[in-house]
Design a protein around this motif. Structure first.
Motif, PDB file in Angstrom:
ATOM      1  N   ILE A  50       5.648   6.948 -13.946  1.00  0.00           N
ATOM      2  CA  ILE A  50       4.643   6.402 -14.870  1.00  0.00           C
ATOM      3  C   ILE A  50       3.332   6.055 -14.176  1.00  0.00           C
ATOM      4  CG2 ILE A  50       5.438   3.991 -14.725  1.00  0.00           C
ATOM      5  CD1 ILE A  50       4.850   3.910 -17.845  1.00  0.00           C
ATOM      6  N   HIS A  51       3.355   5.691 -12.907  1.00  0.00           N
ATOM      7  CA  HIS A  51       2.124   5.317 -12.209  1.00  0.00           C
ATOM      8  C   HIS A  51       1.487   6.507 -11.485  1.00  0.00           C
ATOM      9  CE1 HIS A  51       5.319   5.022  -9.306  1.00  0.00           C
ATOM     10  NE2 HIS A  51       4.471   4.918  -8.303  1.00  0.00           N
ATOM     11  N   SER A  52       1.986   7.727 -11.774  1.00  0.00           N
ATOM     12  CA  SER A  52       1.438   8.963 -11.212  1.00  0.00           C
ATOM     13  C   SER A  52       1.428   8.942  -9.678  1.00  0.00           C
ATOM     14  CB  SER A  52       0.018   9.205 -11.732  1.00  0.00           C
ATOM     15  OG  SER A  52      -0.438  10.489 -11.380  1.00  0.00           O
ATOM     16  N   PRO A  53       2.610   8.778  -9.069  1.00  0.00           N
ATOM     17  CA  PRO A  53       2.678   8.746  -7.599  1.00  0.00           C
ATOM     18  C   PRO A  53       2.455  10.139  -7.027  1.00  0.00           C
ATOM     19  CG  PRO A  53       4.887   8.830  -8.503  1.00  0.00           C
ATOM     20  CD  PRO A  53       3.946   8.716  -9.678  1.00  0.00           C
ATOM     21  N   ARG A  54       2.137  10.207  -5.729  1.00  0.00           N
ATOM     22  CA  ARG A  54       1.995  11.518  -5.078  1.00  0.00           C
ATOM     23  C   ARG A  54       3.265  11.922  -4.346  1.00  0.00           C
ATOM     24  NH1 ARG A  54       0.516  13.100  -8.351  1.00  0.00           N
ATOM     25  NH2 ARG A  54       0.138  15.115  -7.371  1.00  0.00           N
ATOM     26  N   LEU A  55       4.211  11.006  -4.240  1.00  0.00           N
ATOM     27  CA  LEU A  55       5.491  11.301  -3.589  1.00  0.00           C
ATOM     28  C   LEU A  55       6.617  10.723  -4.433  1.00  0.00           C
ATOM     29  CD1 LEU A  55       7.313  12.190  -1.192  1.00  0.00           C
ATOM     30  CD2 LEU A  55       6.790   9.979  -0.122  1.00  0.00           C
ATOM     31  N   LEU A  56       7.586  11.574  -4.750  1.00  0.00           N
ATOM     32  CA  LEU A  56       8.788  11.145  -5.472  1.00  0.00           C
ATOM     33  C   LEU A  56       9.980  11.255  -4.541  1.00  0.00           C
ATOM     34  CD1 LEU A  56       8.822  12.840  -9.009  1.00  0.00           C
ATOM     35  CD2 LEU A  56       8.720  10.391  -8.523  1.00  0.00           C
ATOM     36  N   VAL A  57      10.770  10.191  -4.449  1.00  0.00           N
ATOM     37  CA  VAL A  57      12.000  10.200  -3.657  1.00  0.00           C
ATOM     38  C   VAL A  57      13.161   9.967  -4.612  1.00  0.00           C
ATOM     39  CG1 VAL A  57      13.282   9.150  -1.758  1.00  0.00           C
ATOM     40  CG2 VAL A  57      10.786   9.359  -1.621  1.00  0.00           C
ATOM     41  N   LEU A  58      14.013  10.981  -4.758  1.00  0.00           N
ATOM     42  CA  LEU A  58      15.063  10.977  -5.781  1.00  0.00           C
ATOM     43  C   LEU A  58      16.425  11.126  -5.128  1.00  0.00           C
ATOM     44  CD1 LEU A  58      13.312  13.534  -8.186  1.00  0.00           C
ATOM     45  CD2 LEU A  58      12.994  11.047  -8.105  1.00  0.00           C
ATOM     46  N   ASP A  59      17.265  10.101  -5.268  1.00  0.00           N
ATOM     47  CA  ASP A  59      18.597  10.117  -4.674  1.00  0.00           C
ATOM     48  C   ASP A  59      19.594  10.573  -5.733  1.00  0.00           C
ATOM     49  OD1 ASP A  59      20.648   9.797  -2.898  1.00  0.00           O
ATOM     50  OD2 ASP A  59      20.525   7.612  -2.763  1.00  0.00           O
ATOM     51  N   ARG A 100       0.833  -1.209   0.000  1.00  0.00           N
ATOM     52  CA  ARG A 100       0.000   0.000   0.000  1.00  0.00           C
ATOM     53  C   ARG A 100       0.867   1.258   0.000  1.00  0.00           C
ATOM     54  NH1 ARG A 100      -3.623   1.141   4.524  1.00  0.00           N
ATOM     55  NH2 ARG A 100      -4.350   2.846   3.183  1.00  0.00           N
ATOM     56  N   ALA A 101       1.906   1.236   0.809  1.00  0.00           N
ATOM     57  CA  ALA A 101       2.775   2.411   0.910  1.00  0.00           C
ATOM     58  C   ALA A 101       3.480   2.686  -0.417  1.00  0.00           C
ATOM     59  CB  ALA A 101       3.800   2.216   2.031  1.00  0.00           C
ATOM     60  N   LYS A 102       3.954   1.657  -1.068  1.00  0.00           N
ATOM     61  CA  LYS A 102       4.709   1.827  -2.311  1.00  0.00           C
ATOM     62  C   LYS A 102       3.825   2.217  -3.488  1.00  0.00           C
ATOM     63  CE  LYS A 102       8.417  -1.349  -0.964  1.00  0.00           C
ATOM     64  NZ  LYS A 102       9.089  -2.640  -1.233  1.00  0.00           N
ATOM     65  N   ALA A 103       2.517   1.992  -3.370  1.00  0.00           N
ATOM     66  CA  ALA A 103       1.609   2.314  -4.480  1.00  0.00           C
ATOM     67  C   ALA A 103       1.603   3.807  -4.791  1.00  0.00           C
ATOM     68  CB  ALA A 103       0.200   1.826  -4.164  1.00  0.00           C
ATOM     69  N   GLY A 104       1.791   4.639  -3.773  1.00  0.00           N
ATOM     70  CA  GLY A 104       1.771   6.085  -3.991  1.00  0.00           C
ATOM     71  C   GLY A 104       3.147   6.701  -4.061  1.00  0.00           C
ATOM     72  N   LEU A 105       4.158   5.858  -4.255  1.00  0.00           N
ATOM     73  CA  LEU A 105       5.550   6.289  -4.159  1.00  0.00           C
ATOM     74  C   LEU A 105       6.295   6.022  -5.465  1.00  0.00           C
ATOM     75  CD1 LEU A 105       7.902   7.159  -2.207  1.00  0.00           C
ATOM     76  CD2 LEU A 105       8.127   4.740  -1.625  1.00  0.00           C
ATOM     77  N   GLY A 106       7.085   6.995  -5.902  1.00  0.00           N
ATOM     78  CA  GLY A 106       7.995   6.803  -7.027  1.00  0.00           C
ATOM     79  C   GLY A 106       9.417   7.015  -6.546  1.00  0.00           C
TER      80      GLY A 106
END
Length: 255
Positions: A155-164, A78-84
């Motif tokens: 691509i899955h239109s997440p609401r949170l992007l975490v970019l390293d 569930r957590a990863k569904a809204g995460l890129g």
């Protein structure tokens, strides 16, 4: 009633040790929804380890991470569904073309084939990769690779992007394309967490920032709060230290 959490990412007491040595010491952080959040620190500060625990790539020894109000380690799917996520150095299926890789990622995310195809077309076009049909990702330049990995995260239109380190080793043109897309994403209501050791980049893009060193948060808040009337570089060096070069230590370089 709106039940959207005020924090897109909430970390509490994250701790991690490797070979008996603790490298992240109880990191706690709140990333406001809709913010462009910079996580800055020197190499080896614990940024990547912290983000890996926050995004489900590395299990913490202690502490918790909530993504959009969902506990990452209690309900990872569930957590990863809204995460890129664009993770630094993470292996990918680079013997595919960019289109094939995006299609694979979209289908794995459970999207229908028509939506995957439409979004793949628009992402390749927007990121300047539409002219690279047939080229394998393994043959991409550093800038192209960052762009296709960003596309995979979006691509899955997440609401949170975490970019390293999303702009490390990226050419100026590719870098500006990535900046533009990230700004539009945040303007549209998304949240970005970006780790970097390039202070100018963070000051240019971010609304909020946290300074991390030796596995702990030294300062966090809005960009202006953390800068405290000076530059981010000055505040960073003031907190982290280590910028002095002893006079005379390299006297043999002087003519």
């Amino acid at each position: 009633m709106d039940h959207t959490p005020s924090s897109a990412l909430s970390l509490r007491g994250l701790t991690k040790s490797f070979d008996g040595t603790e490298v992240v010491h109880g990191v706690s952080l709140d990333v406001p929804a809709g913010s462009f959040y910079g996580l800055v620190g020197p190499n080896g500060a614990g940024k990547t380890t912290t983000l890996s625990m926050a995004t489900g790539l590395l299990r913490p020894d202690a502490g918790s991470a909530e993504v959009l109000g969902i506990d990452m380690w209690a309900e990872p799917e569930r957590a990863k569904a809204g995460l890129g996520v664009l993770a630094d150095g993470l292996r990918t299926f680079d013997r595919l073309t960019g289109r094939e890789l995006l299609t694979y990622v979209g289908l794995i995310r459970g999207m229908d084939a028509a939506t995957v195809s439409d979004r793949t077309d628009s992402l390749l076009q927007a990121l300047g990769l539409a002219g690279e049909e047939g080229k394998l990702v393994v043959d991409y330049s550093a800038g192209m690779t960052k762009k296709i990995l960003l596309a995979c995260a979006l691509i899955h239109s997440p609401r949170l992007l975490v970019l390293d380190e999303p702009l490390e080793a990226v050419d100026p043109v590719s870098g500006e394309v990535i900046r533009t897309i990230l700004r539009r994403y945040v303007a549209g209501g998304g949240t970005v967490i970006l780790s970097s050791h390039v202070m100018q980049l963070v000051e240019e893009l971010c609304s909020h920032v946290a300074i991390i060193a030796e596995g702990q948060v030294l300062a966090s808040g809005t960009l202006d709060e953390v800068r405290a009337g000076g530059s981010l570089v000055d505040r960073f060096i003031g907190l982290v230290g280590g910028a002095d070069v002893a006079e005379g230590s390299l006297s043999w370089l002087e003519s």
